[in-house]
Design an enzyme around this catalytic site. Structure first.
Site, short mmCIF file in Angstrom:
data_model
loop_
_atom_site.label_atom_id
_atom_site.label_comp_id
_atom_site.label_asym_id
_atom_site.label_seq_id
_atom_site.Cartn_x
_atom_site.Cartn_y
_atom_site.Cartn_z
N ARG A 1 -2.41 -4.38 14.07
CA ARG A 1 -0.97 -3.82 13.52
C ARG A 1 -0.60 -2.36 14.08
O ARG A 1 -0.27 -1.73 13.37
CB ARG A 1 -0.91 -3.79 12.02
CG ARG A 1 -1.27 -5.27 11.36
CD ARG A 1 -0.18 -6.13 11.64
NE ARG A 1 -0.68 -7.38 11.38
CZ ARG A 1 -1.53 -8.16 12.18
NH1 ARG A 1 -1.38 -7.94 13.42
NH2 ARG A 1 -2.06 -9.44 12.00
C1 LIG Z 1 8.62 -12.34 4.80
C2 LIG Z 1 7.77 -11.39 5.76
C3 LIG Z 1 6.61 -12.05 6.32
C4 LIG Z 1 5.91 -11.04 7.34
N1 LIG Z 1 5.06 -11.85 8.10
C5 LIG Z 1 4.30 -10.95 8.89
C6 LIG Z 1 3.12 -11.32 9.53
O1 LIG Z 1 2.69 -12.47 9.22
N2 LIG Z 1 2.59 -10.61 10.61
C7 LIG Z 1 2.81 -9.34 10.77
O2 LIG Z 1 2.44 -8.65 11.68
N3 LIG Z 1 3.95 -8.70 10.09
C8 LIG Z 1 4.69 -9.60 9.19
N4 LIG Z 1 5.66 -9.14 8.62
C9 LIG Z 1 6.21 -7.77 8.93
C10 LIG Z 1 7.29 -7.53 9.85
O3 LIG Z 1 8.27 -8.81 9.96
C11 LIG Z 1 7.01 -7.12 11.14
O4 LIG Z 1 6.29 -6.07 11.42
C12 LIG Z 1 8.01 -7.31 12.27
O5 LIG Z 1 7.69 -7.50 13.68
C13 LIG Z 1 8.97 -6.21 12.23
O6 LIG Z 1 10.00 -6.30 13.27
P1 LIG Z 1 11.53 -5.78 12.77
O7 LIG Z 1 12.62 -6.10 13.95
O8 LIG Z 1 11.97 -6.25 11.70
O9 LIG Z 1 11.36 -4.38 12.85
P2 LIG Z 1 11.82 -3.24 11.67
O10 LIG Z 1 11.18 -3.57 10.37
O11 LIG Z 1 13.24 -3.03 12.01
O12 LIG Z 1 11.05 -1.92 12.26
C14 LIG Z 1 9.66 -1.71 12.35
C15 LIG Z 1 9.27 -0.67 13.31
O13 LIG Z 1 9.49 -1.12 14.55
C16 LIG Z 1 10.42 -0.10 15.31
N5 LIG Z 1 11.24 -1.08 16.15
C17 LIG Z 1 11.86 -1.99 16.17
N6 LIG Z 1 12.71 -2.51 17.13
C18 LIG Z 1 12.17 -1.65 18.12
C19 LIG Z 1 12.49 -1.64 19.11
N7 LIG Z 1 13.52 -2.39 20.01
N8 LIG Z 1 12.16 -0.65 20.22
C20 LIG Z 1 11.15 0.29 19.62
N9 LIG Z 1 10.89 0.15 18.30
C21 LIG Z 1 11.35 -0.68 17.58
C22 LIG Z 1 11.13 0.48 14.41
O14 LIG Z 1 11.45 1.64 14.63
C23 LIG Z 1 10.02 0.68 13.16
O15 LIG Z 1 9.17 1.59 13.56
C24 LIG Z 1 6.42 -10.00 7.51
C25 LIG Z 1 7.39 -9.47 6.77
C26 LIG Z 1 8.19 -10.20 5.74
C27 LIG Z 1 9.40 -9.55 5.04
#
Ligand SMILES: Cc1cc2nc3c(=O)[nH]c(=O)nc-3n(C[C@H](O)[C@H](O)[C@H](O)COP(=O)(O)OP(=O)(O)OC[C@H]3O[C@@H](n4cnc5c(N)ncnc54)[C@H](O)[C@@H]3O)c2cc1C
Length: 292
Positions: free
Chosen positions: A170
């Protein structure tokens, strides 16, 4: 002349962000920008740098908790089509930083390319997944990436090769302001086999995770040897709650929010659970969700 002059077509002020986050809570962004083109984005970032404005990237909001006070400076979204292209070339697939990871997984499976399907059910964008090296217990996104294009805080575009990036649980070394696109090197496999495997994985994930309920997020990273959910359960905290924030029965590492819940409820629940797990089990849980 204000720093935003000429950028008004894609920069708004005092923009509510709750509806852009999975937890459906939190205050507004002082400025919110949805650049439609790369030129828009570069110009915006250069102006932010010149003005020393805080700037951050919001993906699909599935791993952030925004405090009630909201965010200072500029929050950028790469929702526009310019940052969402997906293309297949042989065994590799290139995807924009703003596109949903699920879309890339489906496109890869459609092209008979295996590797990323294990990550089905992760609700983020490609940028969000790479930033935090999203994954499960068997693989993570960093295992498959071969090249990433980023935009740094000075507004310069750079390409990072596999050798220039490191990924661990992570966590990733790719912490530039914006991940613009990523190329994944995958393995050929039959569509039928891939589809069958994806369906199976999806059923297992649906049974475990709150895929249908939107106001939810994953709280902690797994400590060594156990899942965070098992740890919370072992500490007898499955029914812990704070205001409108409670833990999900089938996996207490997920928080569920009622309609009137606030960011403060989640922060308090996080702190309570971490403190009690430390006291009862001597395990220090590390927060997975970012608190902004
Ligand atoms: C129901 C649910 C299930 C989940 N299951 C998992 C799982 O199985 N495994 C897992 O690892 N995680 C899981 N997660 C956590 C989450 O989905 C992941 O961490 C996901 O990859 C975050 O992506 P996001 O686009 O929503 O990022 P955000 O939440 O919008 O941002 C997270 C971070 O990424 C950065 N970021 C986003 N986009 C960019 C970009 N284009 N360039 C640079 N930085 C960026 C942001 O600045 C921030 O620091 C889960 C979450 C939920 C709600």
């Amino acid at each position: 002349m204000s720093w935003v002059t000429g950028l008004e077509h894609f920069v708004r002020n005092d923009e509510p962000l709750a509806s852009r986050c999975w937890l459906r809570c939190g205050g507004p962004a002082a400025f919110f920008a949805e650049p439609a083109t790369m030129d828009d984005l570069v110009e915006l970032v250069k102006r932010c740098a010149a003005e020393s404005l805080p700037v951050r990237l919001l993906g699909n909001g599935s791993n952030v908790l925004i405090k009630s006070a909201g965010l200072e400076g500029v929050t950028i979204s790469l929702d526009a089509p310019a940052f969402g292209a997906v293309s297949v070339d042989g065994n590799s697939i290139k995807a924009g930083g703003g596109v949903a990871l699920a879309h890339v997984i489906t496109a890869a499976a459609g092209a008979g390319l295996a590797g990323l399907e294990q990550l089905i059910g992760i609700p983020g964008t490609v940028g969000g997944a790479l930033h935090g090296n999203s994954g499960d217990r068997t693989t993570d996104v960093g295992d498959w990436v071969s090249q990433v294009t980023v935009l740094d805080r000075a507004g310069e575009v750079r390409t990072l090769s596999k050798e220039q990036m490191t990924f661990s649980y992570r966590s990733s070394s790719v912490d530039e302001l914006a991940i613009l696109d990523a190329t994944f090197q995958l393995e050929p496999e039959s569509n039928d086999e891939l589809t069958r495997r994806m369906q199976k994985l999806w059923i297992v994930k649906r049974a475990k995770q709150p895929t249908g309920e939107k106001a939810t997020a994953c709280l902690f990273k797994d400590p060594i040897g156990m899942t965070a959910g098992e740890t919370i359960e072992q500490a007898g905290l499955k029914t812990a709650r704070s205001g409108g924030a409670s833990l999900l029965d089938r996996d207490p590492n997920f928080v569920l929010l009622s309609q009137d819940a606030s960011s403060d409820d989640v922060v308090k629940l996080l702190d309570d659970v971490r403190e009690q797990v430390s006291q009862k089990l001597g395990v220090e849980l590390e927060t997975a969700i970012q608190i902004w």
